[in-house]
Structure formats: C-alpha cells, structure tokens
Design a protein around this motif. Structure first.
Motif, PDB file in Angstrom:
ATOM      1  N   ASN A   1       5.297   0.015 -28.222  1.00 45.11           N
ATOM      2  CA  ASN A   1       5.382   1.344 -27.617  1.00 45.11           C
ATOM      3  C   ASN A   1       6.695   1.570 -26.882  1.00 45.11           C
ATOM      4  O   ASN A   1       7.133   2.716 -26.718  1.00 45.11           O
ATOM      5  CB  ASN A   1       4.212   1.561 -26.648  1.00 45.11           C
TER       6      ASN A   1
ATOM      7  N   ARG B   1       9.179   2.097 -29.840  1.00 49.73           N
ATOM      8  CA  ARG B   1       8.670   3.011 -30.873  1.00 49.73           C
ATOM      9  C   ARG B   1       9.014   2.501 -32.273  1.00 49.73           C
ATOM     10  O   ARG B   1       9.383   3.244 -33.179  1.00 49.73           O
ATOM     11  CB  ARG B   1       9.207   4.433 -30.671  1.00 49.73           C
TER      12      ARG B   1
ATOM     13  N   LYS C   1       3.347   6.795 -37.370  1.00 46.21           N
ATOM     14  CA  LYS C   1       4.200   5.624 -37.173  1.00 46.21           C
ATOM     15  C   LYS C   1       5.113   5.406 -38.375  1.00 46.21           C
ATOM     16  O   LYS C   1       6.237   4.931 -38.226  1.00 46.21           O
ATOM     17  CB  LYS C   1       3.346   4.386 -36.907  1.00 46.21           C
TER      18      LYS C   1
END
Length: 692
Positions: free
Chosen positions: A450, A453, A484
């Motif tokens: 996270n 990313r 994603k």
C-alpha cells in the motif's frame, strides 16, 4: 520474409549462426572469426577456431567481400577478385555432425584462368569451458576420401575435412594436394588466448575456361563418439550434400509458412517468422535426448527454465512433435527429491537447484496439451504432476522459495518470490483449482504494498519492496484484480518501459543500474512478459511498443535473432546475441495475447487486441490440434471484420470476443447485439462487427 542482404559497407560487426540439430557454425558476416565462440561446434566440443580460403594469391576475406546474404538455413557470401566472381554457400545439415562450404568460382574473362585454391584452418578441439591447452593432434591423409583426418587422443574426439562428391570428370581434372605442417601457435580471438594447430595446406589446382564456372563443396565433420561414427557422418554428407541443402530449404520454408504474420509494420512480421527459425536452430539432438539450448553463442546446455518458457513459443509455432520430445527428455531426469533439473549439460551432467522448473514444466505441458489435444501425453504426466504438487513447500500458505532459486540468480532474493507464486497459480489450475485460487488471493492481497502502490518482489520472513518486473508474470496470467492491474501497468509503462524493452528494475529504485544483469538491464524475457501483460489488459499501444523494441534488433548483432540482455541506457547488447526465450516470448506475445488465440479442451477462444492504426492484419497457417487456421482482421472506424478459415472442418467450438467498441456481430446471416459470440467452428467463418 526472413531473408537479409548486406553490401560490403554494411557488413560491420554482424554475425550469423547456422545450425543443424547436431552441430553449428558461428561466424561474422565479413568471414571473420573474432571471438573464442566463433567456429564449428559439435557439442560438447568445438573443432576449429577458423577456416579460410586463399585463391590466386588473395584471401577470401572482408577485403574482397562484396555482399553477404542470409536466408534461414544458409548463408551466401560473394567475393570479387581479378576476373573471378566467387560465391560461398554455407549450411549445416540436420542429423549430421558436419558443416558444408560450397565455393562456386566463375571466370568472367574471355581467357583461361588458372585456379590455385588453398584451404587452411585453425584446429582447436576443446569444450566450451576450456581455453588455452597443450593437447596435440594425430593427423593423416585419407586418399580415398581426399580428406584430412585428425584425432585428439586425450578427449577421443575426431575431425575430418575435404572435398565433397562432384562429377567424376571434374574430379579427375582437379589436382588435389595436401602438404602436412602440424604447426601450433597462439592467437587471441576477442582478447582471449587460444592455441590452434594448422594441419597444413589443402590445395586444389584447376584450369577454368572462358566464362566457365566450377563448384567445389568442402565438408567438415567432427565426432566425439568414434572414428566409425565420424566416417559415417562424413561419407553421408560427401555423397549427398546437394540433397541435404535442398532438404534444409524445405524445412525452413515449412517453418516460415507456419509462422506467417502480415501487418502494416514489416519488421514486426519479419521478427515473427525469424523467431520461429531461431527456435528451430536452438533445438539440439544430444546423445541422451532432444533439448533446446538457452542461447547462442555460449549457452550450449539445456537450461530448464529457459526451455519451458521457450516451449510456449515453440508450441505457438506449431512444432508439437519437438515440444513433446523435449518434455519427455526432461521427464527422464525427474526425481521426487529434487524435481526436474535446472541444467542438463552436454556432458550429460544434471544440476537441481531452481524453484521455478517444476511449475514451468507443468505450464508448458498444459499449453502443449491444450493446443495439440495430445491427451495421451496429458495422462502420461498426470502421476508426475501430482508428485510435483505433493512436494511443494509452503510458508504461511505461500510457496517457499530459496534466495537463489529464481531466474534472477545473480543476487539473493530473500523471502518468497512473487513470480514463483504466480507460476504455481497457473500450473495448479488443471490439477487443483482450489489451491490455485487460494494462492492467487495471496498474491493479490499479501504481496500488494500500500505504501508504494505496487507489488512486493518477495514476501515472508523477509520482504523486498523493490519494484521489479517480476509482477508481469502475474499480470500476463491475469491473476490481479482490475484496479491493481491498472495501477501496476501504469507504473511499468512509466518506470520500466524503454525504447529497448522492459527494465528488470524500476528506474527510480535504489541500486538500479541500467546495465546490470538483473538490476536494470532490459531482457528479451522481461520485454516478452511485459508485452503479454500489456496486450492481455488492452494496453495495446504499450504492447506494440514492446514488440517494436524487440524487432528492432533483427539485423544488429546476430542476423535474424533476438538478444538476451540490453543496456537500458543505450540499447547495447550485453550478453548472448540469440536467446531462446526472447524469440519464444515474442511469438507467444503475438499469438496468445495480441491475436488472443487461447486453446482449451473443447473450445478455442479468440480475443484480438489489434492496434487501431492497423487496418489489416493476418496470421496464416496457425496449427491448432490436427488442423491449420488462417485468421485475418480488417478494421476501420465503422466496422471490424474477423475471417477464419480452417484446412478441414474443425471438431471444436469457437468463442469470439471482439473489442469493447463493437456493439453487434453479424454471423451466418444473424445479428447478435453483443461483442461476444460462441458457436460450433466451421471450415470458413466471417464475423462482421459493427460500431455505432
């Protein structure tokens, strides 16, 4: 389509490979032998460092060369001397341990020309891991064969060269002599010290009439098995060299016919058929089975991971028979403790140490079975597949990997590598869907970082947040959720893509180096992965750019070949000049991902992802099961027509998924308000898409 021609001022530093399935020649186009890897090889041995002709006082070398031509399976070099035109045709026959050089000498004058031709070579029988050595050679002259015979007692290797079979009246008019020398000297090809023996001068004298020409074939043969084996091979080529050359042409014509692609960018199409030719040249019949070299000029062993990635492309090229032989060769080396070998050497040694070999074998096998419908082979590997899966080691439900067990073996990757997880997700699908889905979820959730990313490269007791290209494996196999996927592909486009291909490491990462093997350079493998990933998720422009970067190297180093590794800074070649998985992934990216041809047991799905700027594109003679398919697409701003023709009526169903902008498909006089249609395949089919 796969031919090349260069004039004298274009020869440069280009090289070429001519290979049969038992031997090969590596040489530069200007006739030079510039490195320790150039010369004639019958692995595990190299037999000579160089050969050279001397005609009427002049060397047949770069100084007298006027043109070089290459077509699959043969090279043609043109020379010009005073009143003489000389053409040298070179080829390496299949199923023999020989190479052939055919000199055709033409008298362009109105007077007789005396021909004084000398052949000299630098004998150096050694393995690829050797350099300078002091071994000597026994030498004799065979009057019956008009050939020079040499042996190296310590290695029990044998070599012979001389003139091939020609018309008896011509042979009787030739004056053939051999003057023995056995002179040893050192030389330094590529700056590396080597020791060669000049066996002597093999001389031919002949009077050539006005405007007359003469053709003289020279045969070179090596063997590490026995002298009888040497003579058997040499005699076959001596007597049948003309037919062997014709056979070679037929083989390559068939390869190119089965890998024909036409598009508005000729270089893309040319690289497609050239890549199939390279894969054929890298297939080697060893003493213990059929395998594939990882690459020329120095990867002269069977590397498991290189092989199994490459079998995806070889399957797409339609050579099902060779794919099956290679898979069977590896199966013979399987054991329950270590799995399949990472390396099978030409000395028949095996090394077991990689984490990706078993899943790659299963992926390659399954793809072969789906495309060929060879269900007998599928049943054969079923018990071994179960044993491979049973011995998987896990850590917190992840596949446990070793620091040096992945393709990035130049440094240690601590933690569990993401690419190995994704390979097992794909490999497990036919055998354990639940376990495959469970592992897919782990890749999707656990490996997502996270903070960056992007995906972790490794995860486990150690984890590495470095942005690497390895997640492209997950993307090409469609294992990541759409959000994603888009985020990751945008990063790859912005931080990994170069004019020379896809970097191994993001350009903004710590320890990024544009020319370091696994820390920034561009690989044919990673560029192929990235092309597949881009096309799979409709990043069509970016996928096409990857193909363009690969195709741009066809005439730069080894002619017709795609290299292993390039500088991400300026595109210089850093390693092998003909790499199997580079060629294979180029083919696979086009067939499986751009044309979108996806086989299954009873269904063939076609999801074309064609660049919008291409008005026409076709793929001809695509082998599917026991059939061949021609596929063509025509498109503009209003229509999208996909035509399919099979050689015979197919026995499966077909699913067509046209681009999302298509809102209706007309097929068989019916209109379907959708971009997708599934139907029984017919011999000829036309799907007409409309765009409002």
């Amino acid at each position: 389509m796969s031919d090349f021609a260069f004039t004298k001022d274009q020869l440069g530093d280009r090289s070429f490979i001519l290979a049969g399935n038992k031997s090969h020649l590596f040489q530069f186009v200007d006739s030079g032998f510039r490195t320790k890897w150039t010369g004639f090889w019958v692995p595990p041995f190299k037999y000579f460092d160089y050969y050279v002709f001397h005609l009427n006082g002049s060397w047949l070398d770069a100084g007298n060369a006027v043109k070089f031509e290459y077509s699959p399976g043969k090279a043609l070099r043109h020379y010009n001397l005073n009143n003489l035109d000389i053409a040298e045709t070179i080829f390496v026959p299949d199923n023999q341990t020989s190479m052939v050089s055919i000199l055709t000498i033409r008298n362009t004058s109105d007077k007789n020309q005396e021909i004084n031709l000398d052949l000299t070579l630098g004998q150096n029988i050694r393995t690829k891991n050797e350099n300078w050595h002091t071994r000597g050679y026994d030498l004799s002259y065979d009057d019956i064969r008009n050939s020079v015979v040499m042996s190296e007692p310590e290695t029990s290797a044998f070599f012979i060269f001389g003139i091939g079979n020609i018309d008896k009246s011509l042979l009787d008019s030739l004056d053939i002599m051999f003057t023995k020398k056995c002179e040893y000297h050192d030389h330094y090809p590529g700056g590396e010290k080597q020791r060669v023996m000049n066996p002597g001068c093999y001389k031919i004298k002949y009077t050539l009439g006005p405007k007359e020409s003469v053709t003289l074939p020279f045969i070179f043969t090596g063997s590490h098995i026995s002298k009888n084996h040497l003579y058997e091979n040499h005699d076959t080529v001596i007597n049948d060299w003309k037919n062997l050359l014709d056979d070679k042409s037929v083989v390559y014509d068939n390869i190119c016919a089965c890998t024909t692609m036409d598009c508005p960018e000729p270089e893309i199409s040319k690289a497609f058929s050239c890549s199939a030719v390279c894969l054929k040249d890298l297939v080697h019949e060893s003493d213990y089975g059929t395998g594939m070299y990882a690459g020329f000029p120095w990867f002269l062993d069977f590397w498991g991971r290189d092989t199994f990635w490459s079998l995806l492309g070889l399957t797409d090229a339609g050579d099902f028979e060779t794919v099956k032989k290679i898979l069977i060769c590896y199966l013979r080396s399987y054991n329950d403790k270590s799995g399949l070998p990472t390396l099978i050497s030409m000395e028949n040694e095996r090394k077991y140490y990689s984490d990706d070999i078993d899943p790659l074998f299963l992926i390659a096998s399954n793809y072969y079975v789906q495309m060929s419908a060879d269900h007998t082979f599928a049943r054969k590997i079923q018990p071994i597949a179960k044993r491979m899966i049973k011995k998987i080691k896990t850590e917190n439900k992840m596949i446990k990997t070793s620091p040096d067990g992945t393709w990035m073996d130049s440094y240690k990757r601590h933690g569990n590598a993401i690419d190995i997880q994704s390979l097992w997700v794909e490999a497990l699908k036919p055998y354990n869907k639940d376990k495959s889905e469970q592992l897919k979820t782990i890749v999707e959730i656990i490996y997502w970082n996270n903070n960056t990313r992007y995906f972790y490269d490794t995860y486990g007791s150690s984890k590495d947040p470095t942005k690497t290209i390895n997640v492209a494996v997950s993307l090409m196999f469609n294992q990541i959720s759409p959000f994603k996927t888009k985020r990751t592909l945008d990063v790859i486009r912005d931080e990994f893509a170069t004019p020379f291909g896809a970097r191994t490491r993001g350009m903004n990462e710590l320890d990024y180096h544009a020319e370091v093997y696994h820390k920034g350079s561009c690989w044919g493998l990673t560029t192929g992965w990235t092309a597949c990933a881009f096309f799979r998720h409709f990043y069509i422009k970016e996928g096409l750019d990857m193909l363009r970067s690969m195709a741009g190297y066809l005439d730069k180093d080894t002619i017709g070949a795609l290299p292993e590794t390039l500088s991400a800074y300026d595109g210089r070649n850093l390693a092998a000049t003909m790499q199997a998985w580079s060629s294979a992934m180029y083919i696979h990216a086009i067939d499986r991902y751009m044309f979108g041809i996806e086989p299954d047991e009873f269904l063939i799905t076609i999801t074309p992802r064609i660049p919008s700027e291409w008005d026409k594109v076709s793929r001809r003679s695509k082998r599917i099961r026991d059939n061949y398919m021609d596929l063509s697409i025509e498109q503009d701003s209003h229509k999208y027509n996909l035509s399919i023709k099979f050689r015979k009526t197919p026995d499966f169903r077909i699913k067509i998924i046209l681009p999302g902008r298509i809102n209706a498909i007309k097929y068989n006089e019916k209109v379907i308000k959708d971009n997708t249609i599934t139907t029984k395949a017919k011999k000829e089919m036309l799907f007409e898409g409309t765009i409002n």
